[in-house]
Scaffold this motif. Structure first.
Motif, short mmCIF file in Angstrom:
data_model
loop_
_atom_site.label_atom_id
_atom_site.label_comp_id
_atom_site.label_asym_id
_atom_site.label_seq_id
_atom_site.Cartn_x
_atom_site.Cartn_y
_atom_site.Cartn_z
N ALA A 1 0.85 -1.19 0.00
CA ALA A 1 0.00 0.00 0.00
C ALA A 1 0.89 1.25 0.00
O ALA A 1 2.10 1.16 0.23
N HIS A 2 0.29 2.38 -0.25
CA HIS A 2 1.03 3.63 -0.34
C HIS A 2 1.83 3.87 0.95
O HIS A 2 1.29 3.84 2.04
N GLY A 3 3.12 4.08 0.80
CA GLY A 3 3.97 4.40 1.96
C GLY A 3 4.55 3.20 2.68
O GLY A 3 5.34 3.35 3.61
N ASP A 4 4.17 1.98 2.26
CA ASP A 4 4.71 0.78 2.91
C ASP A 4 6.20 0.62 2.62
O ASP A 4 6.65 0.83 1.49
N LYS A 5 6.93 0.20 3.63
CA LYS A 5 8.36 -0.09 3.44
C LYS A 5 8.54 -1.41 2.72
O LYS A 5 8.03 -2.45 3.16
N VAL A 6 9.30 -1.39 1.61
CA VAL A 6 9.54 -2.60 0.84
C VAL A 6 11.05 -2.80 0.70
O VAL A 6 11.77 -1.88 0.30
N PHE A 7 11.51 -3.99 1.02
CA PHE A 7 12.94 -4.29 0.95
C PHE A 7 13.19 -5.24 -0.22
O PHE A 7 12.55 -6.29 -0.32
N ILE A 8 14.10 -4.86 -1.12
CA ILE A 8 14.34 -5.65 -2.32
C ILE A 8 15.84 -5.94 -2.50
O ILE A 8 16.57 -5.11 -3.01
N PRO A 9 16.29 -7.12 -2.07
CA PRO A 9 17.65 -7.55 -2.41
C PRO A 9 17.69 -7.77 -3.93
O PRO A 9 16.75 -8.34 -4.48
N ARG A 10 18.76 -7.33 -4.58
CA ARG A 10 18.74 -7.26 -6.04
C ARG A 10 20.07 -7.71 -6.64
O ARG A 10 21.11 -7.21 -6.27
N ILE A 11 20.01 -8.69 -7.55
CA ILE A 11 21.25 -9.19 -8.16
C ILE A 11 21.17 -9.19 -9.68
O ILE A 11 22.00 -9.80 -10.35
N GLY A 12 20.18 -8.50 -10.24
CA GLY A 12 20.08 -8.49 -11.70
C GLY A 12 18.86 -7.72 -12.18
O GLY A 12 18.19 -7.03 -11.41
N ARG A 13 18.55 -7.88 -13.43
CA ARG A 13 17.52 -7.11 -14.10
C ARG A 13 16.13 -7.32 -13.49
O ARG A 13 15.33 -6.40 -13.43
N PHE A 14 15.85 -8.53 -13.08
CA PHE A 14 14.50 -8.78 -12.59
C PHE A 14 14.31 -8.27 -11.16
O PHE A 14 13.19 -8.08 -10.71
N GLY A 15 15.42 -8.01 -10.49
CA GLY A 15 15.35 -7.24 -9.25
C GLY A 15 14.90 -5.82 -9.53
O GLY A 15 14.11 -5.24 -8.78
N ASN A 16 15.39 -5.26 -10.63
CA ASN A 16 14.94 -3.93 -11.04
C ASN A 16 13.43 -3.91 -11.29
O ASN A 16 12.75 -2.94 -10.98
N LEU A 17 12.95 -4.98 -11.89
CA LEU A 17 11.51 -5.05 -12.16
C LEU A 17 10.72 -5.04 -10.86
O LEU A 17 9.69 -4.35 -10.75
#
Lengths: 403, 403
Positions: free
Chosen positions: B80-96
């Protein structure tokens, strides 16, 4: 759990029966989404969609989702938070437009017509001029009541006040003429599983440059494919999958790697449009829809049933019939489906339990299907308490086809 | 413009070749969406999806759209709006994932790993505990680099701090074991057009009760089907088409008339899952993927090519190969496709021009396809300037299959 499918006689307003040739097309081998052989099919589908909508709109392509996805793609891309949206409404699918525009953050104004009737264009235009909305959304073929909303004057009137028209033509597409450019409509969504007689899951739509420019103000380019020139709109489109500005980059030489286009549904769409545009011919298609619907409707009258709604504005690919007061409508539907493999529909909201909706969309609009249906339907009705003129009705129908 | 499709040897990370039996299944006649025969297929698909994800999750169903639609459905419903989201990212689909969570209004925190490597779970958990996000999103099979992110410990750790895990398992689904319940993952999205070897356009996913309860707080019921008891959340889910709370009502006895489920893609999904679960067996499938990938990888090494990335964490259904410095990678791809009808992939972002991505997902992971590919690929490479040990490599591969 091996797949076992019974072939049905589907006389509903969708999903409809599909020509076996279209289903065969869907069983072709997969092609990669950037394979030149596949992008050629995509380009041909764009050209087919232009011809179907009789438009020069560059932006004419399908969305990978059912009709509702096509509607949401258009509405979510054009309606920004706080935008005034005007929705003339004559049935259940008008409610859907309200729902989608509300989710997009629109400020909604409606004009309600009686279910079974249409709204006069003059009344719509008058109210529109008063509200001065950014977007006007209306349903062309309202299947909940079987009405066809006249709309040849609304596009030009909207343009005059700078508003954008969005037309839900899901159920009317390929059943009746929709000359998008002549009627100056900005964005129109067709349906696959109605008179086009393609499988559901893919939705053809078209929009003009004026519309494209407006939605491009809200374009957002994703991390990973963004370049330093990528504009980032503050009030960006909230969906990514259904963001038309992304899909424009996918369905153009840019070939943005946005999603993996549904291969076999593009094959099916291609074949279904090919059969209509290059084999049957658009005009013949529309004439046949009207002819079959007229015969079915008059035959049902001969049976002794009452046809529902304003006859001057009816959809040419379905018939709404009043359920006789002494007959259990749902029981009839259940016997038809479970014993005879024949499917007809009930309706929604205020119409639930009052009418049956009998579709004859696209492929099923053929003499032998109509005669089969009349024969079965009338006998099942009689077994369930209706008093009918079966012999006369079938004689009438057979004669009508001889003319 | 008659449809003409060339059968390709597709060695990409999707869309992949599909078993002819699955394509045949897709050519079955249409059934109405509420026809008991169709709802039976829907229910069986739910059960198949549960078995594929080894989960007891009631909510296991496909979304009518490509993988990105499945990802957006899950992310848009939970963030929802303003929710904290954590995204570990190792490539293009992390960007998605970042893109989709941003569109949903999330406040994004990332942890970036080097492309070609994975992140240690300890590091991810440590950072997660520091951020205390509502949602953690990560990619299991990162096809842009060919890495498989270890994730057996993240679910339990997230649960401890009340966070919800969302896993993009689009590219790993049916290529490697994903025991959703054992790993305590809250929502997992699989892909159709990868190791499942089904046509794209439909996306299987699963989520647990904890997740369902959370998203139900944001449920909105549309006008026309709303009753007086319908709750209206203030901060409702912005998409309607991809709103999982609506889809829950569609994929349950309530059978909300939300959209017209894609008939033939459900047939295809049914057949593809049937073949894996009831004919091949899940364990055999995973073993075969690993075996074929190992033979292909080692054969490419025998040829003299360098394999890219951290070998301890590689996807078992693709191989990332470095493009030899004196070879024009795009020219090789073009000759392979246009002259031999063989497709391999390039990559994205920092990997573009540096590696080829060779997929052997699902149906194509068979001896004769691997040997055909090696034979053609090595000769085309040699014609384009590479110096290779072709004889040795083919001998190696042939012998490997004899073991």
């Amino acid at each position: 759990m091996t797949l076992k499918i019974t072939e049905r006689l589907i006389m509903t307003p969708g999903p409809t029966m599909v020509d076996p040739r279209v289903l065969q097309a869907a069983s072709n081998p997969i092609l990669g989404q950037f394979d030149p052989e596949f992008t050629k099919i995509m380009n041909e589908n764009m050209e087919f969609i232009r011809r179907a909508f009789q438009t020069k709109n560059k932006w004419s392509f399908p969305v990978d989702g059912t009709s509702r996805a096509g509607l949401e793609a258009v509405i979510n891309s054009i309606v920004a938070h706080g935008d005034k949206v005007f929705i003339p409404r004559i049935g259940r699918f008008g409610n859907l437009a309200v729902e989608l525009a509300t989710r997009a953050g629109g400020e909604i104004y409606t004009l309600d017509g009686e279910w079974g009737q249409v709204l006069s264009q003059e009344k719509i235009i008058e109210k529109m001029n008063e509200i001065k909305p950014k977007v006007v959304i209306f349903v062309h073929g309202e299947t909940s009541t079987g009405r066809l909303q006249p709309m040849d004057k609304i596009g030009a009137a909207a343009k005059k006040i700078g508003a954008f028209t969005v037309v839900d033509a899901v159920a009317s597409f390929m059943g009746v003429n929709i000359p998008v450019d002549d009627w100056e409509l900005d964005a129109v969504i067709g349906g696959a599983q109605k008179s086009l007689s393609a499988p559901s899951g893919i939705t053809p739509l078209t929009f003009n440059d004026r519309f494209a420019q407006e939605i491009s103000k809200r374009k957002r380019v994703e991390a990973g494919v963004a370049t330093k020139d990528s504009a980032k709109a503050d009030d960006f489109i909230t969906s990514n999958y259904l963001d038309l500005t992304q899909l424009m980059d996918y369905w153009s030489p840019a070939r943005l790697n946005h999603h993996t286009e549904s291969t076999i549904l593009n094959y099916a769409l291609h074949e279904a449009l090919e059969l209509i545009l290059n084999e049957e011919g658009l005009e013949n298609r529309f004439e046949n829809q009207k002819k079959q619907q007229t015969i079915l409707k008059n035959s049902l009258r001969q049976l002794g049933l009452k046809i529902f709604g304003d006859e001057k504005n009816e959809m040419p690919n379905m018939v709404a019939v009043e359920i006789p007061s002494n007959v259990d409508g749902e029981k009839v539907r259940s016997v038809l489906l479970n014993e005879y493999g024949v499917e007809i529909s009930s309706s929604f909201g205020p119409m639930a339990g009052k009418i049956w909706r009998i579709g004859l969309m696209g492929y099923v609009a053929q003499k032998h299907y109509v005669l089969r249906f009349l024969s079965i339907f009338s006998q099942v009705l009689e077994q369930n308490g209706a008093v009918l003129n079966i012999k006369e009705a079938l004689e009438y129908a057979n004669n009508a086809y001889k003319k």
